[in-house]
Design a protein around this motif. Sequence first.
Motif, PDB file in Angstrom:
ATOM      1  N   PHE A  88      20.968  29.697  -0.635  1.00 15.76           N
ATOM      2  CA  PHE A  88      19.751  28.942  -0.335  1.00 15.76           C
ATOM      3  C   PHE A  88      19.971  27.979   0.839  1.00 15.76           C
ATOM      4  N   ILE A  89      21.069  27.233   0.815  1.00 12.87           N
ATOM      5  CA  ILE A  89      21.366  26.284   1.906  1.00 12.87           C
ATOM      6  C   ILE A  89      21.556  27.043   3.218  1.00 12.87           C
ATOM      7  N   ARG A  90      22.271  28.163   3.180  1.00 18.84           N
ATOM      8  CA  ARG A  90      22.447  28.956   4.402  1.00 18.84           C
ATOM      9  C   ARG A  90      21.097  29.418   4.936  1.00 18.84           C
ATOM     10  N   MET A  91      20.197  29.846   4.039  1.00 11.97           N
ATOM     11  CA  MET A  91      18.871  30.309   4.456  1.00 11.97           C
ATOM     12  C   MET A  91      18.072  29.168   5.090  1.00 11.97           C
ATOM     13  N   VAL A  92      18.112  27.989   4.474  1.00  6.38           N
ATOM     14  CA  VAL A  92      17.380  26.834   5.010  1.00  6.38           C
ATOM     15  C   VAL A  92      17.929  26.458   6.387  1.00  6.38           C
ATOM     16  N   LEU A  93      19.248  26.358   6.501  1.00  9.94           N
ATOM     17  CA  LEU A  93      19.855  25.994   7.786  1.00  9.94           C
ATOM     18  C   LEU A  93      19.547  27.049   8.852  1.00  9.94           C
ATOM     19  N   LYS A  94      19.637  28.317   8.488  1.00  9.16           N
ATOM     20  CA  LYS A  94      19.330  29.385   9.445  1.00  9.16           C
ATOM     21  C   LYS A  94      17.881  29.277   9.922  1.00  9.16           C
ATOM     22  N   GLY A  95      16.966  28.979   9.015  1.00  6.42           N
ATOM     23  CA  GLY A  95      15.564  28.823   9.389  1.00  6.42           C
ATOM     24  C   GLY A  95      15.361  27.707  10.396  1.00  6.42           C
ATOM     25  N   ILE A  96      16.046  26.598  10.181  1.00  8.74           N
ATOM     26  CA  ILE A  96      15.948  25.470  11.117  1.00  8.74           C
ATOM     27  C   ILE A  96      16.541  25.859  12.468  1.00  8.74           C
ATOM     28  N   VAL A  97      17.718  26.484  12.440  1.00  9.69           N
ATOM     29  CA  VAL A  97      18.369  26.907  13.687  1.00  9.69           C
ATOM     30  C   VAL A  97      17.465  27.859  14.457  1.00  9.69           C
ATOM     31  N   ASP A  98      16.914  28.862  13.776  1.00 10.20           N
ATOM     32  CA  ASP A  98      16.052  29.847  14.449  1.00 10.20           C
ATOM     33  C   ASP A  98      14.836  29.188  15.091  1.00 10.20           C
ATOM     34  N   ARG A  99      14.313  28.155  14.446  1.00  7.04           N
ATOM     35  CA  ARG A  99      13.127  27.469  14.969  1.00  7.04           C
ATOM     36  C   ARG A  99      13.479  26.565  16.157  1.00  7.04           C
ATOM     37  N   VAL A 100      14.611  25.875  16.068  1.00  8.93           N
ATOM     38  CA  VAL A 100      14.974  24.877  17.073  1.00  8.93           C
ATOM     39  C   VAL A 100      15.670  25.509  18.286  1.00  8.93           C
ATOM     40  N   VAL A 101      16.469  26.531  18.052  1.00  5.02           N
ATOM     41  CA  VAL A 101      17.245  27.165  19.124  1.00  5.02           C
ATOM     42  C   VAL A 101      16.952  28.666  19.119  1.00  5.02           C
ATOM     43  N   PRO A 102      15.784  29.065  19.607  1.00  3.67           N
ATOM     44  CA  PRO A 102      15.442  30.493  19.599  1.00  3.67           C
ATOM     45  C   PRO A 102      16.486  31.313  20.360  1.00  3.67           C
ATOM     46  N   GLY A 103      16.783  32.475  19.804  1.00  8.15           N
ATOM     47  CA  GLY A 103      17.714  33.377  20.473  1.00  8.15           C
ATOM     48  C   GLY A 103      19.170  33.137  20.154  1.00  8.15           C
ATOM     49  N   VAL A 104      19.481  32.093  19.400  1.00  5.69           N
ATOM     50  CA  VAL A 104      20.869  31.828  19.032  1.00  5.69           C
ATOM     51  C   VAL A 104      21.324  32.870  18.008  1.00  5.69           C
ATOM     52  N   GLN A 105      22.579  33.240  18.078  1.00  4.07           N
ATOM     53  CA  GLN A 105      23.134  34.150  17.077  1.00  4.07           C
ATOM     54  C   GLN A 105      23.675  33.320  15.925  1.00  4.07           C
ATOM     55  N   VAL A 106      23.188  33.578  14.713  1.00  2.00           N
ATOM     56  CA  VAL A 106      23.639  32.855  13.529  1.00  2.00           C
ATOM     57  C   VAL A 106      24.569  33.754  12.732  1.00  2.00           C
ATOM     58  N   ILE A 107      25.751  33.240  12.451  1.00  6.57           N
ATOM     59  CA  ILE A 107      26.730  33.936  11.638  1.00  6.57           C
ATOM     60  C   ILE A 107      26.869  33.131  10.356  1.00  6.57           C
ATOM     61  N   GLU A 108      26.996  33.799   9.231  1.00  9.14           N
ATOM     62  CA  GLU A 108      27.093  33.098   7.958  1.00  9.14           C
ATOM     63  C   GLU A 108      28.409  33.415   7.262  1.00  9.14           C
ATOM     64  N   ALA A 109      28.890  32.424   6.511  1.00 13.87           N
ATOM     65  CA  ALA A 109      30.085  32.603   5.681  1.00 13.87           C
ATOM     66  C   ALA A 109      29.880  31.821   4.397  1.00 13.87           C
ATOM     67  N   ASP A 110      30.372  32.378   3.292  1.00  9.60           N
ATOM     68  CA  ASP A 110      30.171  31.747   1.991  1.00  9.60           C
ATOM     69  C   ASP A 110      31.432  31.139   1.389  1.00  9.60           C
ATOM     70  N   SER A 111      32.521  31.153   2.148  1.00  7.47           N
ATOM     71  CA  SER A 111      33.784  30.587   1.663  1.00  7.47           C
ATOM     72  C   SER A 111      34.646  30.216   2.854  1.00  7.47           C
ATOM     73  N   GLY A 112      35.701  29.486   2.568  1.00  4.18           N
ATOM     74  CA  GLY A 112      36.621  29.123   3.634  1.00  4.18           C
ATOM     75  C   GLY A 112      37.305  30.323   4.252  1.00  4.18           C
ATOM     76  N   VAL A 113      37.686  31.274   3.418  1.00  7.94           N
ATOM     77  CA  VAL A 113      38.357  32.483   3.910  1.00  7.94           C
ATOM     78  C   VAL A 113      37.441  33.241   4.861  1.00  7.94           C
ATOM     79  N   SER A 114      36.202  33.473   4.438  1.00 15.90           N
ATOM     80  CA  SER A 114      35.284  34.209   5.316  1.00 15.90           C
ATOM     81  C   SER A 114      34.917  33.369   6.540  1.00 15.90           C
ATOM     82  N   ALA A 115      34.880  32.048   6.389  1.00 21.68           N
ATOM     83  CA  ALA A 115      34.573  31.181   7.533  1.00 21.68           C
ATOM     84  C   ALA A 115      35.632  31.320   8.622  1.00 21.68           C
TER      85      ALA A 115
END
Length: 121
Positions: free
Chosen positions: A12-39
């Motif tokens: 949910f937090i990743r989705m909210v943050l991605k939504g804000i990023v997409d709105r504020v910085v159009p065209g930015v590539q958003v990568i997501e990670a759910d843990s330190g290892v994947s980060a």
Amino acid sequence: MKKILIVDDSPFIRMVLKGIVDRVVPGVQVIEADSGVSAFREFKKALPDLILLDIIMPEGENEGVDILKRIKDASPQTKIIMVTAVGHDTMINRCKELGVKDYIVKPFDDAQIEEILKKYL
């Protein structure tokens, strides 16, 4: 193209943050990670311009701080913003000593994230 890595164990937090990023910085590539290892894996692969990083994740209470240290050791110039529910002064100071650019305590409002994105991108 600018890249932002969002690291949080909450979809949910990743989705909210991605939504804000997409709105504020159009065209930015958003990568997501759910843990330190994947980060860290995604960081090495994408070399993002900015990282929004949580502290508490499944692999440990201070997992975000551990990843913060690893990323800063590998790439001191990487811009990292902590976005976390851990808001006590000791943790904030520790993260700042390790090189975070800013620190936002959850629950955040959209305006805080927008300001950070505009400031660091």
